[in-house]
Motif scaffolding. Structure first.
Motif, PDB file in Angstrom:
ATOM      1  N   LEU A  19       0.776  -1.068   0.103  1.00 41.77           N
ATOM      2  CA  LEU A  19      -0.096   0.047   0.080  1.00 41.77           C
ATOM      3  C   LEU A  19       0.867   1.308   0.162  1.00 41.77           C
ATOM      4  N   GLU A  20       0.362   2.407  -0.443  1.00 40.20           N
ATOM      5  CA  GLU A  20       1.009   3.682  -0.328  1.00 40.20           C
ATOM      6  C   GLU A  20       0.350   4.350   0.992  1.00 40.20           C
ATOM      7  N   LEU A  21       1.473   5.166   1.498  1.00 43.24           N
ATOM      8  CA  LEU A  21       1.273   5.804   2.712  1.00 43.24           C
ATOM      9  C   LEU A  21       1.638   7.274   2.405  1.00 43.24           C
ATOM     10  N   PRO A  22       1.030   8.105   2.954  1.00 43.43           N
ATOM     11  CA  PRO A  22       1.488   9.667   2.693  1.00 43.43           C
ATOM     12  C   PRO A  22       2.826   9.650   3.500  1.00 43.43           C
ATOM     13  N   ALA A  23       3.896  10.359   3.198  1.00 46.40           N
ATOM     14  CA  ALA A  23       4.919  10.617   3.741  1.00 46.40           C
ATOM     15  C   ALA A  23       4.759  10.928   5.214  1.00 46.40           C
ATOM     16  N   SER A  24       3.793  11.905   5.522  1.00 46.30           N
ATOM     17  CA  SER A  24       3.662  12.243   6.983  1.00 46.30           C
ATOM     18  C   SER A  24       3.132  10.968   7.878  1.00 46.30           C
ATOM     19  N   LEU A  29       4.588   6.438  11.591  1.00 51.79           N
ATOM     20  CA  LEU A  29       4.738   5.105  11.749  1.00 51.79           C
ATOM     21  C   LEU A  29       6.075   4.698  12.237  1.00 51.79           C
ATOM     22  N   VAL A  30       6.988   5.185  11.671  1.00 56.42           N
ATOM     23  CA  VAL A  30       8.490   4.840  12.081  1.00 56.42           C
ATOM     24  C   VAL A  30       8.939   5.606  13.563  1.00 56.42           C
TER      25      VAL A  30
END
Length: 80
Positions: A19-24, A29-30
């Protein structure tokens, strides 16, 4: 330190997530994975592994979703 909602992750077979996540969201998440590592001592090499327990926890604590499931269950079984 604040108590996190996600604790130790079970040691289980990896699941591939595409899936693709927005960078923010990825940055958050990190950061969450780092917080879990500090709190539990369990290094999380792939922050994506947090997605499943987060989604499961979200659904388990969503009252609106629980109500919809109860209504659907009662319709399926004829109970209620």
């Amino acid at each position: 330190m604040a108590k996190l909602k996600i604790g130790m992750l079970p040691d289980d077979k990896p699941v591939k997530i595409n899936l693709e996540l927005p960078a923010s969201v990825h940055r958050d998440l990190v950061a969450y994975a780092e917080a879990v590592a500090r709190e539990t001592g369990q290094k999380i090499s792939d922050p994506g592994k947090l997605i499943v327990p987060m989604v499961a926890r979200f659904m388990a604590t969503d009252r609106g979703f629980a109500k919809l499931r109860r209504v659907a269950y009662s319709r399926e079984t004829g109970e209620g």
